[in-house]
Design an enzyme around this catalytic site. Structure first.
Site, PDB file in Angstrom:
ATOM      1  N   PHE A 146       0.943  -1.159   0.223  1.00 29.82           N
ATOM      2  CA  PHE A 146       0.194  -0.203  -0.047  1.00 29.82           C
ATOM      3  C   PHE A 146       1.058   1.395  -0.258  1.00 29.82           C
ATOM      4  CE2 PHE A 146      -2.513   3.340   2.794  1.00 29.82           C
ATOM      5  CZ  PHE A 146      -3.327   3.120   2.197  1.00 29.82           C
ATOM      6  N   THR A 149       2.436   6.836   1.509  1.00 32.20           N
ATOM      7  CA  THR A 149       3.952   7.567   2.043  1.00 32.20           C
ATOM      8  C   THR A 149       5.268   7.801   0.844  1.00 32.20           C
ATOM      9  OG1 THR A 149       3.564   6.772   4.185  1.00 32.20           O
ATOM     10  CG2 THR A 149       5.917   8.727   3.860  1.00 32.20           C
ATOM     11  N   GLY A 154       4.311  12.690   4.047  1.00 39.31           N
ATOM     12  CA  GLY A 154       4.068  11.864   4.808  1.00 39.31           C
ATOM     13  C   GLY A 154       2.584  11.991   5.270  1.00 39.31           C
ATOM     14  N   SER A 155       1.666  12.984   6.305  1.00 40.62           N
ATOM     15  CA  SER A 155       1.239  13.435   7.313  1.00 40.62           C
ATOM     16  C   SER A 155       0.630  14.530   5.653  1.00 40.62           C
ATOM     17  CB  SER A 155       1.617  14.249   8.221  1.00 40.62           C
ATOM     18  OG  SER A 155       2.167  13.898   8.880  1.00 40.62           O
ATOM     19  N   GLN A 335       3.163   0.199  43.001  1.00 41.29           N
ATOM     20  CA  GLN A 335       1.830   0.010  41.839  1.00 41.29           C
ATOM     21  C   GLN A 335       1.333   1.283  41.634  1.00 41.29           C
ATOM     22  OE1 GLN A 335      -0.299  -0.095  46.397  1.00 41.29           O
ATOM     23  NE2 GLN A 335       1.097  -1.964  47.087  1.00 41.29           N
ATOM     24  N   TYR A 336       1.725   2.338  42.136  1.00 41.16           N
ATOM     25  CA  TYR A 336       0.985   3.356  41.422  1.00 41.16           C
ATOM     26  C   TYR A 336       1.694   3.650  40.023  1.00 41.16           C
ATOM     27  CZ  TYR A 336       0.626   8.220  40.301  1.00 41.16           C
ATOM     28  OH  TYR A 336       0.236   9.254  39.746  1.00 41.16           O
ATOM     29  N   ARG A 337       2.978   2.826  40.022  1.00 45.31           N
ATOM     30  CA  ARG A 337       3.746   3.260  38.257  1.00 45.31           C
ATOM     31  C   ARG A 337       2.834   1.466  37.825  1.00 45.31           C
ATOM     32  NH1 ARG A 337       9.872   2.230  39.830  1.00 45.31           N
ATOM     33  NH2 ARG A 337       9.775   1.525  37.821  1.00 45.31           N
ATOM     34  N   GLU A 434      -0.696   5.118   9.552  1.00 47.94           N
ATOM     35  CA  GLU A 434      -2.036   5.086   9.568  1.00 47.94           C
ATOM     36  C   GLU A 434      -1.885   6.562  10.097  1.00 47.94           C
ATOM     37  OE1 GLU A 434      -5.529   3.579   9.039  1.00 47.94           O
ATOM     38  OE2 GLU A 434      -3.769   2.141   7.951  1.00 47.94           O
TER      39      GLU A 434
HETATM   40  C1  LIG Z   1       6.608   0.670  10.841  1.00 46.09           C
HETATM   41  C2  LIG Z   1       5.956   1.728   9.497  1.00 46.09           C
HETATM   42  C3  LIG Z   1       4.914   1.326   8.708  1.00 46.09           C
HETATM   43  C4  LIG Z   1       4.599   2.515   7.439  1.00 46.09           C
HETATM   44  N1  LIG Z   1       3.944   0.381   6.466  1.00 46.09           N
HETATM   45  C5  LIG Z   1       3.507   2.285   5.978  1.00 46.09           C
HETATM   46  C6  LIG Z   1       2.525   1.249   4.133  1.00 46.09           C
HETATM   47  O1  LIG Z   1       2.661   0.528   4.397  1.00 46.09           O
HETATM   48  N2  LIG Z   1       2.259   2.246   3.329  1.00 46.09           N
HETATM   49  C7  LIG Z   1       2.781   3.343   3.492  1.00 46.09           C
HETATM   50  O2  LIG Z   1       2.008   4.503   2.278  1.00 46.09           O
HETATM   51  N3  LIG Z   1       3.026   4.079   4.900  1.00 46.09           N
HETATM   52  C8  LIG Z   1       3.466   2.907   5.671  1.00 46.09           C
HETATM   53  N4  LIG Z   1       4.184   4.234   6.471  1.00 46.09           N
HETATM   54  C9  LIG Z   1       4.401   5.420   6.922  1.00 46.09           C
HETATM   55  C10 LIG Z   1       3.300   6.121   8.013  1.00 46.09           C
HETATM   56  O3  LIG Z   1       2.362   6.090   7.508  1.00 46.09           O
HETATM   57  C11 LIG Z   1       4.378   7.545   7.491  1.00 46.09           C
HETATM   58  O4  LIG Z   1       4.984   7.255   8.260  1.00 46.09           O
HETATM   59  C12 LIG Z   1       3.118   8.489   8.760  1.00 46.09           C
HETATM   60  O5  LIG Z   1       2.476   8.781   8.363  1.00 46.09           O
HETATM   61  C13 LIG Z   1       3.280  10.149   8.687  1.00 46.09           C
HETATM   62  O6  LIG Z   1       4.187  10.772   7.582  1.00 46.09           O
HETATM   63  P1  LIG Z   1       5.672  11.556   8.229  1.00 46.09           P
HETATM   64  O7  LIG Z   1       6.905  10.059   8.343  1.00 46.09           O
HETATM   65  O8  LIG Z   1       6.016  11.896   6.718  1.00 46.09           O
HETATM   66  O9  LIG Z   1       5.964  12.283   8.982  1.00 46.09           O
HETATM   67  P2  LIG Z   1       5.853  13.525   9.692  1.00 46.09           P
HETATM   68  O10 LIG Z   1       4.612  14.190   8.046  1.00 46.09           O
HETATM   69  O11 LIG Z   1       6.746  14.195   8.882  1.00 46.09           O
HETATM   70  O12 LIG Z   1       6.279  14.052  10.609  1.00 46.09           O
HETATM   71  C14 LIG Z   1       7.312  14.347  11.393  1.00 46.09           C
HETATM   72  C15 LIG Z   1       6.943  15.194  12.699  1.00 46.09           C
HETATM   73  O13 LIG Z   1       6.217  16.471  12.334  1.00 46.09           O
HETATM   74  C16 LIG Z   1       4.961  16.419  13.466  1.00 46.09           C
HETATM   75  N5  LIG Z   1       4.508  17.309  12.419  1.00 46.09           N
HETATM   76  C17 LIG Z   1       3.913  17.438  11.043  1.00 46.09           C
HETATM   77  N6  LIG Z   1       2.914  17.665  11.041  1.00 46.09           N
HETATM   78  C18 LIG Z   1       2.281  18.685  11.835  1.00 46.09           C
HETATM   79  C19 LIG Z   1       1.569  19.476  12.417  1.00 46.09           C
HETATM   80  N7  LIG Z   1       0.865  20.207  11.269  1.00 46.09           N
HETATM   81  N8  LIG Z   1       1.135  19.555  13.364  1.00 46.09           N
HETATM   82  C20 LIG Z   1       2.230  19.808  14.480  1.00 46.09           C
HETATM   83  N9  LIG Z   1       3.182  18.336  14.102  1.00 46.09           N
HETATM   84  C21 LIG Z   1       3.239  17.965  13.391  1.00 46.09           C
HETATM   85  C22 LIG Z   1       4.464  14.996  13.471  1.00 46.09           C
HETATM   86  O14 LIG Z   1       4.136  14.956  14.629  1.00 46.09           O
HETATM   87  C23 LIG Z   1       5.863  14.197  13.571  1.00 46.09           C
HETATM   88  O15 LIG Z   1       6.095  14.032  14.907  1.00 46.09           O
HETATM   89  C24 LIG Z   1       4.432   2.868   7.731  1.00 46.09           C
HETATM   90  C25 LIG Z   1       5.175   4.112   8.999  1.00 46.09           C
HETATM   91  C26 LIG Z   1       5.999   2.846   9.797  1.00 46.09           C
HETATM   92  C27 LIG Z   1       6.877   3.326  11.002  1.00 46.09           C
END
Ligand SMILES: Cc1cc2nc3c(=O)[nH]c(=O)nc-3n(C[C@H](O)[C@H](O)[C@H](O)COP(=O)(O)OP(=O)(O)OC[C@H]3O[C@@H](n4cnc5c(N)ncnc54)[C@H](O)[C@@H]3O)c2cc1C
Length: 679
Positions: A146, A149, A154-155, A335-337, A434
């Site tokens: 899938f 990213t 990513g986000s 316990q608290y931990r 996710e």
């Molecule tokens: C084990 C694993 C499996 C994965 N499998 C898949 C897969 O099968 N297919 C796929 O497509 N992807 C996959 N991923 C990717 C994953 O979905 C992305 O890593 C995730 O969506 C986060 O995106 P990023 O790594 O670009 O982080 P970024 O978006 O670059 O974020 C980096 C940091 O910046 C912070 N940040 C970003 N935007 C903001 C905001 N607006 N406000 C405050 N803070 C912010 C975030 O909190 C984070 O701490 C996988 C990742 C891992 C670790």
């Protein structure tokens, strides 16, 4: 009760005899007899099958992936782990997935991503023309990754740059990766195995218009030779800090052609002559992943707490003079931990079961098509807000509980054979995939703040799950004050829980109000929308999401307690009171800022006294409370957490039988004390 085997006797008997309830009854409160039966059969099968035996040495990356792949094949060929009625019986699917997760997260991820996840995508986003892919998946001829990213995004999915341009002449889409920063990455199963990808790309029609992200079925490797096709470059991401049975990969496309029909076209299509058409949007799919991942935290909490509570009950350090040493579990600090996480495990478990049920009702209502669209929209918004809260919360709770559990087991907790390293590293990824936790959580507060703006013209009881109905009474809650009598010493646990719920109603209303006011202030100082939103996250919006969700956790667990056998209710109320008080205490700064506390700190002292009392009351029940969750020893796979509590015997056996532990190092000649002297 015959379904649940007795636990072996040993040093843990001391605590088990003190329990105020029957642990088997508690197990039946948590799981139905049918679920226990399904799980038992699966546990037995895996424990006996040679391929599932735990290797007695560290595997190389290639070996680990190979073994996980072979295990996945075994799962698919097993009538027990993969019965024919699996897809018709979602509950069975859930229980069996939990058994596999207790065994190994990489195995679950491989099994889900390669075949089940794409099946869901075809059913949700595809149409009849994609049936051939479903057939090939069912025949296990192909496997998927899938790909959403990209290396530099990513986000922020809107900024993804992989292109799919429609070419009228060849009636195909041309996938292209402009540069390495736009390469798809992290996709599970892509590194070495997937024959196909579900690629999210920006769809361009020949008129040059971009129609946003769409999903394309993309053959990337020959399923027989596993060689990438020309125009496709794939590389593996190498070793990770966990989940190493899974091969995450990177993929780039060089003007790579795929047939027009490979677009998953339920929500948007391109005609043969290059026109974009969009019939409707299907809102039912987007929450599924996060709803499921909420339950992942339950599994990791279960494993970590089984190890730490059992170990703490047999590990002795210090004691009153001349009275021998006492188990470290007797210390209130220990316990608290641990006990707040034990209570969190119960609360999270009940929440995730209910969330799945409610999500299923929502999806059925969407598919049925006869419900009022407003009702569906409200239901969908609530599920979305809750799952954007519960996925992060569960990953974080497990993360914190695993770390605390590791430390609670002292030095031995640091042994690989204690098991915490694997739980910790595998859970870690839940906080990111996710949807990154911190980013996801913002969606919950965005929704709440939009409701707040419309509060004077909204009836909040229209939201079917009732998670915001108290906003109708925001004036009443905003006028609330804690008196010196709030949480007084004589309060019963049920009343404590109710007071915590009222506090949360105040907190959500106040955080909505305070965040909105802060936003107004920033707006009048000339800040733009983007800055305003970001500048209100730390002390306001982030806490707002947590407060909203924690209140739902408490409410839903309270519902579950009321349905429980009476013999279980007192220990369950204690757990919920502990959960509620420890979580309420984390928001103290808001109570001071918002004026809930006026002057005296006596309420905080009352809360602290109740917490101390609850810890001592939960202590005699604690081992049985975790026994009700604990998986068989084989699945826990920890020398510290076995059901018989014979920690030192298991450590001794493990150390003596580990390859190389009693023999000289193979390099012993170079390790002799013949270091040349500089003198
Ligand atoms: C084990 C694993 C499996 C994965 N499998 C898949 C897969 O099968 N297919 C796929 O497509 N992807 C996959 N991923 C990717 C994953 O979905 C992305 O890593 C995730 O969506 C986060 O995106 P990023 O790594 O670009 O982080 P970024 O978006 O670059 O974020 C980096 C940091 O910046 C912070 N940040 C970003 N935007 C903001 C905001 N607006 N406000 C405050 N803070 C912010 C975030 O909190 C984070 O701490 C996988 C990742 C891992 C670790």
């Amino acid at each position: 009760m015959d379904l649940i085997p007795d636990l072996p006797s040993g040093p843990l008997d001391v605590y088990r005899k003190q329990a105020s309830f029957n642990w088997k009854k508690m197990k039946l409160f948590l799981e139905s007899p049918e679920d226990i039966e399904i799980a038992n059969e699966a546990f037995k099968y895996m424990e006996e099958e040679p391929i599932f035996q735990h290797p007695d040495r560290d595997l190389t990356l290639e070996e680990e992936r190979h073994l996980t792949f072979q295990r996945m094949k075994k799962v698919y060929n097993s009538d027990i782990l993969y019965p024919d009625d699996l897809f018709m019986n979602r509950n069975k699917h859930r229980v069996l997935n939990n058994v596999i997760s207790l065994y190994d997260w990489s195995l679950l991820a491989r099994k889900s991503l390669l075949i089940e996840f794409p099946m869901g995508a075809f059913l949700g986003l595809g149409t009849d023309r994609h049936r051939k892919f479903i057939n090939s998946l069912m025949n296990r001829e192909i496997g998927f990754a899938f790909c959403l990213t990209e290396i530099s995004h990513g986000s922020n999915t809107k900024a993804l740059r992989t292109e799919a341009r429609y070419d009228i002449e060849s009636e195909s889409f041309i996938l292209h990766t402009p540069d390495f920063e736009a390469a798809k990455c992290w996709a599970g199963c892509l590194g070495k195995t997937a024959s196909h990808c579900l690629v999210f790309a920006q769809l361009y029609t020949p008129d040059g218009v971009c129609h946003g992200l769409h999903n394309f079925v993309t053959p990337v490797r020959d399923p027989q030779t596993l060689q990438p096709y020309p125009g496709v470059t794939i590389f593996d991401m190498g070793a990770k800090i966990g989940l190493n049975g899974m091969d995450n990969g990177v993929i780039m496309f060089n003007h790579y052609k795929i047939p027009r029909e490979n677009l998953l076209n339920k929500t948007g299509d391109v005609t043969v002559d290059g026109k974009y058409v969009s019939p409707f949007k299907d809102p039912s799919k987007r929450f599924e992943g996060r709803v499921g991942i909420t339950e992942f935290g339950v599994i990791n909490l279960t494993k970590a707490l089984t190890i730490s509570i059992r170990y703490s009950a047999v590990r002795r350090q210090f004691g009153p003079e001349n009275q021998g040493e006492i188990p470290v579990l007797e210390y209130p600090l220990q316990q608290y931990r641990l006990f707040p996480y034990l209570s969190g495990l119960y609360v999270l478990h009940c929440f995730s079961v209910k969330l799945k049920d409610r999500n299923m009702s929502f999806r059925l209502a969407v598919m049925g098509g006869s419900e009022d669209p407003d009702y569906l929209a409200n239901f969908g918004q609530e599920i979305h807000a809750l799952s954007c809260f519960s996925k992060p919360y569960s990953g974080w709770m497990a993360r914190d509980a695993v770390q605390e559990s590791r430390e609670a087991c002292g030095g031995h907790g640091y042994l690989k054979a204690a098991g915490f390293g694997k739980i910790r590293n595998d859970n870690d990824a839940n906080c990111t995939y996710e949807g990154d936790n911190n980013v996801l959580l913002q969606q919950t507060s965005n929704w709440l703040l939009s409701l707040w703006v419309a509060r004077q013209r909204t009836d909040f009881t229209r939201f079917p799950m009732g998670t915001v109905s108290y906003l109708n009474q925001y004036n009443k809650y905003l006028n609330m004050k804690w008196s010196s009598d709030t949480f007084n010493r004589n309060l019963k646990d049920e009343d404590i829980i109710q007071t915590c719920l009222d506090t949360y109603c105040w907190l959500v209303c106040w955080l909505c109000k305070a965040t909105s006011q802060d936003m107004e202030t920033l707006k009048s100082s000339g800040k733009n929308k983007f800055d305003i939103k970001n500048n209100c996250q730390i002390f306001r919006a982030h806490n707002l999401s947590l407060a909203y969700g924690e209140r739902v956790f408490i409410t839903w667990f309270l519902e579950s307690i009321k349905e429980a056998d009476v013999s279980l209710q007192i220990p369950l109320y204690r757990l919920l009171a502990l959960f509620s008080l420890t979580r309420v205490l984390k928001h103290v700064s808001s109570y001071v800022e918002g004026g809930l506390i006026n002057g005296e700190n006596v309420v905080i002292t009352n809360i602290e006294e109740h917490i101390t009392r609850l810890l001592s009351e939960i202590l005699p029940d604690s081992v049985s409370l975790i026994d009700a969750f604990a998986p068989p020893d084989f699945f826990l796979n920890s020398v510290l957490g076995n059901a018989d509590g014979r920690v030192y015997e298991h450590m001794y056996r493990k150390m003596l039988t580990s390859p190389g532990s009693v023999t000289r190092d193979t390099n012993w000649q170079e390790m002799r004390y013949n270091i040349p002297s500089k003198l």
